[in-house]
Design a protein around this motif. Structure first.
Motif, mmCIF file in Angstrom:
data_model
loop_
_atom_site.group_PDB
_atom_site.id
_atom_site.type_symbol
_atom_site.label_atom_id
_atom_site.label_comp_id
_atom_site.label_asym_id
_atom_site.label_seq_id
_atom_site.Cartn_x
_atom_site.Cartn_y
_atom_site.Cartn_z
ATOM 1 N N ALA A 147 0.831 -1.204 0.000
ATOM 2 C CA ALA A 147 0.000 0.000 0.000
ATOM 3 C C ALA A 147 0.864 1.250 0.000
ATOM 4 O O ALA A 147 0.564 2.241 -0.682
ATOM 5 C CB ALA A 147 -0.926 -0.008 1.214
ATOM 6 N N ILE A 148 1.950 1.220 0.761
ATOM 7 C CA ILE A 148 2.860 2.367 0.844
ATOM 8 C C ILE A 148 3.551 2.596 -0.492
ATOM 9 O O ILE A 148 3.668 3.738 -0.957
ATOM 10 C CB ILE A 148 3.872 2.152 1.976
ATOM 11 C CG1 ILE A 148 3.156 2.136 3.330
ATOM 12 C CG2 ILE A 148 4.964 3.220 1.960
ATOM 13 C CD1 ILE A 148 4.021 1.715 4.503
ATOM 14 N N VAL A 149 3.983 1.512 -1.130
ATOM 15 C CA VAL A 149 4.622 1.635 -2.447
ATOM 16 C C VAL A 149 3.635 2.229 -3.452
ATOM 17 O O VAL A 149 3.969 3.149 -4.215
ATOM 18 C CB VAL A 149 5.140 0.272 -2.935
ATOM 19 C CG1 VAL A 149 5.648 0.368 -4.375
ATOM 20 C CG2 VAL A 149 6.251 -0.247 -2.023
ATOM 21 N N GLY A 150 2.407 1.720 -3.457
ATOM 22 C CA GLY A 150 1.401 2.262 -4.371
ATOM 23 C C GLY A 150 1.115 3.725 -4.107
ATOM 24 O O GLY A 150 0.985 4.528 -5.042
ATOM 25 N N THR A 156 -0.359 6.563 3.500
ATOM 26 C CA THR A 156 0.705 5.883 4.240
ATOM 27 C C THR A 156 0.627 6.177 5.727
ATOM 28 O O THR A 156 0.749 5.272 6.568
ATOM 29 C CB THR A 156 2.079 6.322 3.694
ATOM 30 O OG1 THR A 156 2.244 5.785 2.373
ATOM 31 C CG2 THR A 156 3.215 5.859 4.580
ATOM 32 N N VAL A 157 0.424 7.432 6.083
ATOM 33 C CA VAL A 157 0.407 7.822 7.492
ATOM 34 C C VAL A 157 -0.701 7.089 8.236
ATOM 35 O O VAL A 157 -0.497 6.534 9.327
ATOM 36 C CB VAL A 157 0.249 9.351 7.642
ATOM 37 C CG1 VAL A 157 0.135 9.745 9.111
ATOM 38 C CG2 VAL A 157 1.429 10.078 6.996
ATOM 39 N N MET A 158 -1.887 7.046 7.636
ATOM 40 C CA MET A 158 -3.001 6.386 8.322
ATOM 41 C C MET A 158 -2.879 4.863 8.284
ATOM 42 O O MET A 158 -3.320 4.169 9.210
ATOM 43 C CB MET A 158 -4.334 6.841 7.721
ATOM 44 C CG MET A 158 -4.688 8.283 8.083
ATOM 45 S SD MET A 158 -4.803 8.521 9.885
ATOM 46 C CE MET A 158 -3.356 9.560 10.188
ATOM 47 N N THR A 159 -2.291 4.321 7.239
ATOM 48 C CA THR A 159 -2.012 2.881 7.206
ATOM 49 C C THR A 159 -1.113 2.501 8.372
ATOM 50 O O THR A 159 -1.339 1.501 9.063
ATOM 51 C CB THR A 159 -1.356 2.490 5.873
ATOM 52 O OG1 THR A 159 -2.288 2.693 4.806
ATOM 53 C CG2 THR A 159 -0.915 1.036 5.869
ATOM 54 N N HIS A 190 -4.104 6.888 18.078
ATOM 55 C CA HIS A 190 -2.958 6.704 17.184
ATOM 56 C C HIS A 190 -3.135 7.482 15.881
ATOM 57 O O HIS A 190 -2.176 8.074 15.363
ATOM 58 C CB HIS A 190 -2.762 5.218 16.874
ATOM 59 C CG HIS A 190 -2.191 4.435 18.015
ATOM 60 N ND1 HIS A 190 -1.074 4.843 18.717
ATOM 61 C CD2 HIS A 190 -2.570 3.253 18.577
ATOM 62 C CE1 HIS A 190 -0.789 3.952 19.657
ATOM 63 N NE2 HIS A 190 -1.698 2.988 19.593
ATOM 64 N N MET A 191 -4.343 7.487 15.354
ATOM 65 C CA MET A 191 -4.592 8.221 14.115
ATOM 66 C C MET A 191 -4.399 9.715 14.325
ATOM 67 O O MET A 191 -3.788 10.399 13.488
ATOM 68 C CB MET A 191 -5.990 7.918 13.602
ATOM 69 C CG MET A 191 -6.151 6.498 13.063
ATOM 70 S SD MET A 191 -7.876 6.065 12.647
ATOM 71 C CE MET A 191 -8.192 7.176 11.276
ATOM 72 N N GLY A 197 -10.964 6.732 2.290
ATOM 73 C CA GLY A 197 -10.000 6.747 3.389
ATOM 74 C C GLY A 197 -10.041 5.485 4.227
ATOM 75 O O GLY A 197 -9.021 5.041 4.762
ATOM 76 N N SER A 198 -11.217 4.892 4.334
ATOM 77 C CA SER A 198 -11.343 3.659 5.121
ATOM 78 C C SER A 198 -10.636 2.489 4.439
ATOM 79 O O SER A 198 -10.064 1.619 5.105
ATOM 80 C CB SER A 198 -12.815 3.318 5.320
ATOM 81 O OG SER A 198 -13.464 3.124 4.060
#
Length: 413
Positions: free
Chosen positions: A4-7, A37-40, A61-62, A96-97
């Motif tokens: 997900a971060i790479v995408g 990325t931040v929320m993941t 945490h979010m 976002g979810s």
């Protein structure tokens, strides 16, 4: 979840500058992590830190991570939620979810657990049925891919359980597809990108080429593609290096908690390979011992920070920050070679550094490299080079980049 971060990072350069072609540069100077990325990583931190998986812990945490990276590109409603002392879900069906849900699928021990955690992770903000459905569709697809399901089986499950129409071809959708942030108009497209892709990179290229909310579509598609194909080392390490040290720590702890071991996340081996190819290191050492650099090897012998150069070599061999520089120096082979060739430079302490390095540009790159390694290993041989050849002056641009990443804070602009 690194998929997900790479995408997200690859798609970030094209979110507001859409391309409708699969042939594009995977990484550009504008490539960066975004709110996806931040929320993941906030979800990953929640899963590791709260075994009871309480909503209030996830919210904390979010909010903490979102406030730490305030320029990551949040929507208006979510930004207000981030700063609300008593945040409540706001019935959103935005994607976002689904963009942040991937960690639950790598964490869960059953499909039902993945669906349950996906629902919790969505409901703190996106409590609309479509917002929950989108998160569950991505999470279940990842879980099924992790456990050996075929693409046909993943497709059938998503169609039967979530009633998404996955019959269209993306070539038919692409020409008229436009920006949309809803789950119902991005999650099916991400699933189709995964289903049509031939490998991880192809999935990302297809997702980005749709246009629209390209970073989020690529993040969702990339998370499923990771579970199905794995991630090529060069893409994984490049994106890992673009994270801040603080975010890397969260990623590392999560991967450790699920039993994923990544012995060389920065791909430091790329330097050894480059130095060994055609006996390049020995040639470089020979040139310095003879008092004059004549061939091209500066990037992987005396590496500097990423962002100080614009060539492909400077990007590929650029060190992300002091964390990667420490990893470079911790490698016994690279440490020994760097010290050996640096000592060879000092043989010619009375020689003009531009003449020794063959050009003013390479003399500046050497100054940048020595400034970086002096920052992580002060009062060492690197400071001697700065004293002897540069009157003790350090490279300002290198110091500025180091200061920006201090304690894990970095501008996301």
């Amino acid at each position: 979840m690194l998929g997900a971060i790479v995408g997200d990072i690859i798609g970030s350069a094209y979110e507001f500058n859409n391309t409708k072609r699969k042939e594009f540069h995977l990484f550009t100077p504008k490539s960066k992590f975004t709110d996806d990325t931040v929320m993941t990583l906030a979800v990953a931190r929640w899963l590791c830190g709260d075994k009871e998986h309480r909503k209030e812990t996830l919210v904390r945490h979010m909010q903490e991570l979102g406030r730490r990276y305030p320029t990551a590109g949040y929507g208006g409603s979510f930004m207000r939620w981030l700063h609300n002392p008593e945040p409540q879900p706001y019935n959103s069906y935005g994607n976002g979810s689904a963009m942040r849900v991937s960690p639950v699928a790598f964490y869960a021990h059953s499909l039902q657990e993945a669906l349950g955690l996906a629902k919790i992770s969505a409901e703190v903000t996106h409590n609309h049925p479509e917002g929950i459905k989108g998160a569950q569709a991505i999470a279940s697809s990842i879980y099924l891919a992790r456990h050996g399901a075929t693409k046909r089986e993943i497709k059938s499950y998503a169609e039967e359980q979530f009633h998404y129409d996955l019959s269209p071809q993306l070539d038919d959708i692409r020409p008229t597809y436009s920006y949309d942030m809803s789950c119902q108009n991005t999650v099916p497209q991400a699933l189709l990108a995964f289903l049509e892709g031939a490998n991880f990179e192809d999935v990302i290229r297809i997702a980005v080429s749709l246009g629209g909310d390209s970073d989020t579509i690529a993040a969702m598609a990339g998370s499923i593609a990771q579970a199905f194909y794995g991630i090529p080392q060069n893409l994984a390490s490049y994106c890992y290096a673009l994270l801040t040290p603080y975010l890397r720590t969260i990623l590392n702890k999560f991967e450790e908690s699920i039993g994923v071991l990544t012995p060389d996340p920065f791909d430091i081996e790329r330097f050894i390979k480059a130095q060994n190819d055609d006996n390049t290191y020995q040639q470089a050492l020979k040139e310095i011992l003879q008092g004059h650099k004549t061939s091209h090897w500066i990037w992987y012998i005396f590496p500097q920070l990423k962002g100080l150069g614009h060539s492909t070599y400077s990007q590929y061999y650029g060190l992300a920050d002091t964390d990667e520089a420490r990893t470079f120096l911790a490698n016994p082979c690279l440490n020994e070679r760097l010290r050996e060739i640096t000592n060879a430079l000092l043989i010619y302490k009375d020689r003009n550094i531009e003449r020794l390095m063959g050009s003013s540009i390479d003399a500046l790159k050497l100054k940048s490299s020595m400034t970086l390694f002096d920052a992580i290993s002060p009062n060492d041989i690197f400071s001697k080079v700065l004293d002897v050849f540069y009157d003790g002056k350090k490279d300002r641009n290198t110091l500025q980049i180091i200061s920006k990443t201090f304690n894990g804070h970095i501008s996301n602009n």
